[in-house]
Design a protein around this motif. Structure first.
Motif, PDB file in Angstrom:
ATOM      1  N   ARG A  61       0.814  -1.041  -0.127  1.00 60.64           N
ATOM      2  CA  ARG A  61      -0.099   0.048   0.010  1.00 60.64           C
ATOM      3  C   ARG A  61       0.946   1.213   0.171  1.00 60.64           C
ATOM      4  N   ALA A  62       0.200   2.214  -0.616  1.00 59.52           N
ATOM      5  CA  ALA A  62       0.850   3.736  -0.280  1.00 59.52           C
ATOM      6  C   ALA A  62      -0.050   4.499   0.702  1.00 59.52           C
ATOM      7  N   THR A  63       0.938   5.242   1.426  1.00 61.09           N
ATOM      8  CA  THR A  63       0.344   6.056   2.493  1.00 61.09           C
ATOM      9  C   THR A  63       0.593   7.564   2.459  1.00 61.09           C
ATOM     10  N   VAL A  64      -0.204   8.281   2.580  1.00 60.64           N
ATOM     11  CA  VAL A  64      -0.135   9.761   2.724  1.00 60.64           C
ATOM     12  C   VAL A  64      -0.541  10.357   3.925  1.00 60.64           C
ATOM     13  N   GLU A  65       0.174  11.057   4.630  1.00 61.08           N
ATOM     14  CA  GLU A  65      -0.369  11.635   6.135  1.00 61.08           C
ATOM     15  C   GLU A  65      -0.054  13.096   5.820  1.00 61.08           C
ATOM     16  N   GLY A  66      -0.974  13.858   6.097  1.00 60.31           N
ATOM     17  CA  GLY A  66      -0.935  15.308   6.296  1.00 60.31           C
ATOM     18  C   GLY A  66      -1.129  15.714   7.437  1.00 60.31           C
ATOM     19  N   ARG A  67      -0.375  16.899   7.907  1.00 57.58           N
ATOM     20  CA  ARG A  67      -0.971  17.778   9.147  1.00 57.58           C
ATOM     21  C   ARG A  67      -1.184  19.361   8.857  1.00 57.58           C
ATOM     22  N   VAL A  68      -2.518  19.732   8.987  1.00 57.87           N
ATOM     23  CA  VAL A  68      -2.763  20.791   8.569  1.00 57.87           C
ATOM     24  C   VAL A  68      -3.309  21.568   9.827  1.00 57.87           C
ATOM     25  N   LEU A  69      -2.868  22.890   9.976  1.00 59.64           N
ATOM     26  CA  LEU A  69      -3.264  23.697  11.029  1.00 59.64           C
ATOM     27  C   LEU A  69      -4.529  24.441  10.665  1.00 59.64           C
ATOM     28  N   VAL A  70      -5.686  24.178  11.591  1.00 63.54           N
ATOM     29  CA  VAL A  70      -6.863  25.031  11.298  1.00 63.54           C
ATOM     30  C   VAL A  70      -7.132  25.678  12.503  1.00 63.54           C
ATOM     31  N   ASP A 125     -11.774  24.331   1.275  1.00 65.44           N
ATOM     32  CA  ASP A 125     -11.512  25.204   2.546  1.00 65.44           C
ATOM     33  C   ASP A 125     -10.067  25.317   2.962  1.00 65.44           C
ATOM     34  N   LEU A 126      -9.450  24.237   2.347  1.00 65.01           N
ATOM     35  CA  LEU A 126      -8.015  23.943   2.939  1.00 65.01           C
ATOM     36  C   LEU A 126      -6.974  24.474   1.692  1.00 65.01           C
ATOM     37  N   VAL A 127      -7.028  23.975   0.643  1.00 61.83           N
ATOM     38  CA  VAL A 127      -6.060  23.995  -0.227  1.00 61.83           C
ATOM     39  C   VAL A 127      -6.671  24.170  -1.750  1.00 61.83           C
ATOM     40  N   THR A 128      -6.126  25.630  -2.388  1.00 61.20           N
ATOM     41  CA  THR A 128      -6.493  25.345  -3.825  1.00 61.20           C
ATOM     42  C   THR A 128      -5.256  25.065  -4.608  1.00 61.20           C
ATOM     43  N   VAL A 129      -5.393  24.051  -5.627  1.00 60.70           N
ATOM     44  CA  VAL A 129      -4.254  23.393  -6.374  1.00 60.70           C
ATOM     45  C   VAL A 129      -4.458  24.026  -7.740  1.00 60.70           C
ATOM     46  N   HIS A 130      -3.373  24.491  -8.472  1.00 59.33           N
ATOM     47  CA  HIS A 130      -3.371  24.914  -9.852  1.00 59.33           C
ATOM     48  C   HIS A 130      -2.150  24.356 -10.550  1.00 59.33           C
ATOM     49  N   GLY A 131      -2.325  23.501 -11.621  1.00 56.91           N
ATOM     50  CA  GLY A 131      -1.396  23.072 -12.444  1.00 56.91           C
ATOM     51  C   GLY A 131      -1.311  23.330 -13.773  1.00 56.91           C
ATOM     52  N   GLN A 132      -0.389  22.805 -14.764  1.00 57.80           N
ATOM     53  CA  GLN A 132      -0.647  23.226 -16.068  1.00 57.80           C
ATOM     54  C   GLN A 132      -1.837  23.018 -16.765  1.00 57.80           C
ATOM     55  N   PRO A 465      -9.018  30.194   1.019  1.00 64.36           N
ATOM     56  CA  PRO A 465      -8.353  29.088   1.487  1.00 64.36           C
ATOM     57  C   PRO A 465      -6.882  29.587   2.105  1.00 64.36           C
ATOM     58  N   ALA A 466      -6.438  28.658   3.016  1.00 64.75           N
ATOM     59  CA  ALA A 466      -5.227  29.019   3.699  1.00 64.75           C
ATOM     60  C   ALA A 466      -3.808  28.697   2.766  1.00 64.75           C
ATOM     61  N   THR A 467      -4.024  27.981   1.798  1.00 64.48           N
ATOM     62  CA  THR A 467      -2.967  27.391   1.024  1.00 64.48           C
ATOM     63  C   THR A 467      -3.085  27.518  -0.363  1.00 64.48           C
ATOM     64  N   LEU A 492       1.679  37.206  -3.291  1.00 65.63           N
ATOM     65  CA  LEU A 492       0.608  36.376  -2.658  1.00 65.63           C
ATOM     66  C   LEU A 492       0.642  35.818  -1.410  1.00 65.63           C
ATOM     67  N   ALA A 493       2.083  35.334  -1.253  1.00 63.99           N
ATOM     68  CA  ALA A 493       2.464  34.405  -0.043  1.00 63.99           C
ATOM     69  C   ALA A 493       2.545  35.481   1.426  1.00 63.99           C
ATOM     70  N   ARG A 494       2.325  36.885   1.220  1.00 65.18           N
ATOM     71  CA  ARG A 494       2.308  37.608   2.447  1.00 65.18           C
ATOM     72  C   ARG A 494       0.984  37.305   3.145  1.00 65.18           C
ATOM     73  N   THR A 495      -0.244  37.077   2.137  1.00 62.84           N
ATOM     74  CA  THR A 495      -1.484  36.834   2.942  1.00 62.84           C
ATOM     75  C   THR A 495      -1.612  35.494   2.917  1.00 62.84           C
ATOM     76  N   ALA A 496      -1.157  34.457   2.350  1.00 63.55           N
ATOM     77  CA  ALA A 496      -1.600  33.129   2.386  1.00 63.55           C
ATOM     78  C   ALA A 496      -0.410  32.333   2.183  1.00 63.55           C
ATOM     79  N   GLN A 497      -0.341  30.954   2.382  1.00 64.71           N
ATOM     80  CA  GLN A 497       0.632  30.180   2.571  1.00 64.71           C
ATOM     81  C   GLN A 497       0.667  29.707   0.917  1.00 64.71           C
ATOM     82  N   VAL A 498       1.848  29.659   0.264  1.00 66.81           N
ATOM     83  CA  VAL A 498       1.910  29.325  -1.093  1.00 66.81           C
ATOM     84  C   VAL A 498       3.228  28.096  -1.214  1.00 66.81           C
TER      85      VAL A 498
END
Length: 577
Positions: A61-70, A125-132, A465-467, A492-498
């Motif tokens: 199996r593959a495992t991903v564990e994330g820790r997010v501050l809310v 509410d947690l993360v906005t992801v943008h890719g190509q 979102p925070a990130t 942008l990172a001055r007001t949000a995590q980037v």
């Protein structure tokens, strides 16, 4: 805020722990080193689709564990509580996703097993992801319209939600009206058939259980002589009265004899007195049954007319039963349902009129909502065009202008507007839709500018979102434009995590934190291990930027240029602060 992600057995990653800080974090490394797996892991944590093919070869199996501050009391914290999870004492939320090489994936939120859909609910509410791929989506008219709607703000989105609900109901009403009108002749034929059938039932007027009663009557009238014989013998055996068969002892005589003998014995033993009483009761019962049998026998008489009438009535009821049920009770149940159906059919015209009135009311509401939506989109489009144009000037696209047109279109679930985002790359050039005229580099910068404007709009509405995570959003950009992209991401990172995955040293130089992903080769094959994800600072960071600039290690010119870039980025951060 995203604090860290731990990944095990995902793609080329054997095990890696990736820390994140506030501000701008960049992730760099050679092509194929595993940077994309970071985005894959984050996607899994945010409820993305699990792909068993991503599990590292040989692993179960593959495992991903994330820790997010809310924030306590936030919508995310409330949803975690609803799901049965808990935040840690420091306010961090632990999210775990496992993907089995054979079998289903598992999701845990705050220590509690949850459906993967719950993770997807929290993602926005947690993360906005943008890719190509977002550059391609930005070419689509539907995505352009959604972008303008997002800029218009939450009140506009709520208005759009009301419009969608009214639209769906209006569509349903029109379909019902069309069906009722189309089936009018069919309903009339069905109603006529029901009236005829119900009239026949009303004429026959069957009564509950009547068929069973008639069966009994027919059986009795059809066997009169046989019944007489049996009842005569029974009566003779009971009482031996006027039906007189022979002088054999009767039940009444035998019971009476028994009673007398018991009565005589009871004079000696009073304990037999109850038997005397019971024998007397039996005698009374025998006499009563004998009388009833006699009455039944005297009432028997051949009646061909009544028998014929009963047969005729039974046949009539049988015809109804075969048509509408298994018996008379079934016919009566069918008649009750048919009556209700007839009322429904007869009220068809009234229903059409009622539905048409509701449709007209909803149509007027849709007109009003659509007009408000159009005004909102026009205002938001103008504001967005102005804001993005200003952003483009700071992204080495001075003279470029963004335009947003809102034109009438065929009514649809999203409103009555065709929203188009156009780009005028330089003064004097005609504006062209993003999907036709913009290059990859221009699209990258337009998308970044749009994202900044969206983030500012969300922050004003208190819904940011925070990130933000960008996966090679700088593709196709170089030179001074790359520096401007880095500067804008830092702003942008001055007001949000980037968090940015990048190949450009010009972008990486603006970061507050720099992570490098490398890949080891051993007997097990290429793999990223714990030691292959590291934070670089000072000389190590200069060396990494130099590698990104020249494609080789140890170039004096690249090292000098890297140091200059870092100095430029540091000055920009200081002036921004």
């Amino acid at each position: 805020m995203l604090e860290e992600i731990t990944i095990e057995n995902l793609g080329v990653i054997g095990r890696a722990q990736i820390p994140f800080g506030r501000g701008l974090t960049v992730v760099t490394g050679e092509t194929g080193a595993g940077k994309t797996m970071l985005l894959t892991g984050l996607s899994l944590l945010m409820g993305g689709k699990a792909d068993q093919g991503r599990v590292r070869a040989g692993a179960e199996r593959a495992t991903v564990e994330g820790r997010v501050l809310v924030d306590a009391g936030s919508a995310v914290a409330e949803r975690v509580t609803e799901a049965g999870g808990e935040l840690d004492d420091d306010g961090s939320l632990v999210i775990v996703r496992t993907v089995a090489s054979q079998g289903r994936s598992r999701s845990h939120l705050g220590g509690r097993s949850v459906p993967v859909g719950v993770l997807a609910e929290l993602a926005d509410d947690l993360v906005t992801v943008h890719g190509q791929s977002d550059q391609l989506r930005l070419r689509a008219p539907s995505q352009q319209r959604a972008t303008v709607d997002a800029v218009a703000g939450p009140d506009h989105l709520a208005l759009l939600g009301r419009y969608r609900e009214a639209w769906q109901r209006h569509v349903e009403l029109d379909a019902q009206i069309a069906e009722l009108v189309e089936r009018r002749a069919e309903r009339e034929r069905e109603a006529a058939a029901l009236r005829t059938a119900l009239a026949e039932v009303e004429r026959v007027a069957p009564q509950p259980g009547e068929d069973q009663e008639l069966d009994a009557v027919i059986a009795r009238l059809g066997h009169v002589e046989e019944l007489r014989g049996h009842t005569a013998l029974a009566h003779a055996a009971l009482t031996g009265d006027e039906l007189g068969v022979d002088d054999a002892p009767t039940a009444a005589a035998l019971v009476e004899e028994a009673r007398r003998e018991l009565e005589a014995a009871a004079r000696v033993d009073p304990g037999l007195e109850p038997f005397v009483v019971r024998a007397a009761e039996i005698g009374y019962l025998v006499a009563e049954v004998g009388a009833d049998v006699s009455g039944y026998a005297h009432g028997l008489a051949a009646d061909p007319a009544s028998l014929e009438s009963a047969h005729a009535r039974r046949a009539e009821l049988g015809t109804l039963a075969r048509a509408h049920g298994t018996d008379v009770d079934g016919v009566l149940a069918w008649a009750s349902e048919a009556g209700l159906r007839l009322l429904d059919l007869d009220s068809g015209d009234e229903r059409v009129a009622g539905l048409q009135a509701e449709s007209e009311r909803l149509g007027a509401l849709l007109d009003d909502l659509a007009a408000q939506i159009t005004r909102n989109r026009s205002d938001a489009g103008a504001a967005m065009a102005q804001a993005v144009t200003a952003e483009l000037a700071g992204l080495a696209m001075a003279g470029a202008e963004l335009e947003v047109t809102v034109e009438p279109a065929e009514p649809a679930v999203h409103g009555r507007d065709a929203v188009t985002i156009l780009l005028r790359p330089h003064p004097g050039a005609p504006p062209t839709p993003l999907g036709k005229g913009a290059s990859g580099g221009e699209l990258s910068r337009v998308m970044l500018a749009v994202e900044v404007v969206l983030a500012q709009a969300a922050q004003r509405a208190g819904a940011a979102p925070a990130t933000f995570v960008f996966d090679e959003v700088d593709a196709g950009v170089g030179g001074r434009a790359a520096l401007e992209v880095g500067a804008r991401l830092a702003a942008l990172a001055r007001t949000a995590q980037v968090v940015v995955v990048t190949h450009l040293a010009q972008v990486a130089a603006y970061a507050d934190h720099h992570l490098v992903v490398t890949k080891s080769s051993d007997a097990a094959g290429d793999v990223v291990t714990q030691s292959d994800v590291r934070v670089v600072v000072d000389e190590e960071r200069v060396a990494e930027l130099a590698r990104m600039l020249s494609g080789q290690d140890g170039s004096d010119a690249a090292l000098t240029h890297a140091a200059e870039l870092l100095e430029l980025g540091a000055q920009a951060r200081i002036s921004a602060a």
